[in-house]
Write an enzyme that holds these catalytic residues in place. Structure first.
Site, PDB file in Angstrom:
ATOM      1  N   SER A  91       0.881  -1.281  -0.064  1.00 21.14           N
ATOM      2  CA  SER A  91       0.081   0.022  -0.038  1.00 21.14           C
ATOM      3  C   SER A  91       0.800   1.388   0.184  1.00 21.14           C
ATOM      4  O   SER A  91       0.375   2.409  -0.255  1.00 21.14           O
ATOM      5  CB  SER A  91      -1.096  -0.003   0.979  1.00 21.14           C
ATOM      6  OG  SER A  91      -0.167   0.100   2.337  1.00 21.14           O
ATOM      7  N   LYS A 161       0.791   4.638   6.743  1.00 20.40           N
ATOM      8  CA  LYS A 161       0.339   5.645   5.744  1.00 20.40           C
ATOM      9  C   LYS A 161       0.931   6.839   5.825  1.00 20.40           C
ATOM     10  O   LYS A 161       1.822   7.164   6.802  1.00 20.40           O
ATOM     11  CB  LYS A 161      -1.073   5.721   5.942  1.00 20.40           C
ATOM     12  CG  LYS A 161      -1.896   4.534   6.079  1.00 20.40           C
ATOM     13  CD  LYS A 161      -1.988   3.683   4.762  1.00 20.40           C
ATOM     14  CE  LYS A 161      -2.726   2.494   4.833  1.00 20.40           C
ATOM     15  NZ  LYS A 161      -2.748   1.628   3.763  1.00 20.40           N
TER      16      LYS A 161
END
Length: 309
Positions: A91, A161
């Site tokens: 990701s 993230k």
């Protein structure tokens, strides 16, 4: 020759019970002419061997203490300073690859520092983001090494993230357009080649609540980030107190060593306008609040003086 007369070469008199000429055999400080056993080469070797054995015994006695201190220091470093984390997914490509080990700064949050725009952060699952994801089953040794910080934890449900917006920011992204923070478009060179900023899941505009952040993966079309959790208890935002720390460096593998700096787009003029207004008005408000008692006190004195006249 008279009795008691001596020749020019006088000889020491013999003492009763002592062999003749024994005094003439004196060598150094040892009347017997032989050095003590301790001064002999054999004695030196014996003493050296004994000292070496004592040193070896002392080392093995101290080794458990040294290991204990090392483990305590490792645990303290992992708890308060730096911790290693393993990247389990794609990701954050291409910034981070699956299997990378990153070092996360855990010290600055202890001093009240909060995540800033552009930082790559590790945070605890804020509300079911990892539901259904497989959890590794480490063995006892891996658990122990993870506990003291010598190995990344395989059991903790943490995510990594990029922080896009912080409390007080207005964030949005229309299909076909860039991500905007406080009306300023972000230039995001870190996005995975071929991906769009948000075409798979447009969002906003909305304001990020205080003490929360909005996060997105760099591999936008392969990241279940804030955009996909707007229906959860936090509305897709991540509470600041769930943030473990900022990822500062890729430590492994060696050929991928690199620092994780904040991209220049987050320093563009006007991006911090909302925060600047808040910061500039805060001192003014505090100053007015502090001056109020002085004004009231002075007014009271002037009123008292007028009454006395």
């Amino acid at each position: 020759m008279a009795v008691g007369a001596r020749s020019g070469h006088e000889q020491p008199e013999d003492r009763p019970g002592e062999p003749a000429g024994s005094l003439g055999a004196v060598t150094g400080d040892h009347p017997t002419g032989q050095p003590p056993a301790g001064d002999s080469p054999e004695g030196e070797r014996a003493d050296g061997d004994g000292a070496q054995r004592r040193n070896q015994r002392s080392f093995w006695k101290e080794l458990p203490l040294l290991i204990g201190i090392a483990l305590i220091l490792a645990l303290l470093i992992k708890t308060f300073l730096v911790q290693a984390f393993s990247i389990p997914s794609d990701s954050m490509q291409n910034t981070l690859q699956r299997g990378d080990r990153v070092l996360v700064d855990k010290l600055t949050p202890w001093f009240g520092s909060e995540p800033e725009r552009g930082e790559v952060v590790v945070f605890h699952d804020p509300g079911g983001w990892l539901d259904g994801e497989p959890t590794p089953d480490p063995n006892a040794l891996q658990k122990f090494l993870s506990f003291i910080g010598l190995m990344p934890s395989a059991e903790e449900k943490d995510l990594i993230k990029r922080t896009i917006a912080v409390g007080g920011d207005t964030v949005e992204c229309r299909k076909g357009g860039p991500v905007k923070v406080n009306g300023k478009a972000l230039d995001e060179p870190y996005i995975f080649p071929g991906d769009t900023p948000c075409d798979d899941q447009p969002f906003g505009p909305f304001k990020v609540p205080e003490d929360k952040i909005w996060v997105m993966g760099d591999h936008r079309q392969n990241s279940r980030d804030s955009r996909y959790h707007m229906e959860d208890v936090n509305g897709g935002f991540v509470p600041v107190d769930e943030v473990v720390g900022r990822a500062v460096v890729i430590a492994w593998p060696i050929d991928r060593w690199a620092t994780l700096s904040v991209p220049a787009t987050y320093d563009q003029p006007g991006l911090n306008a909302a925060a600047s207004v808040a910061v500039s008005t805060a001192p003014l408000a505090m100053g007015a609040l502090g001056a109020l008692p002085i004004v009231l006190w002075r007014r009271k004195r002037l009123t008292a003086g007028d009454t006395a006249r």
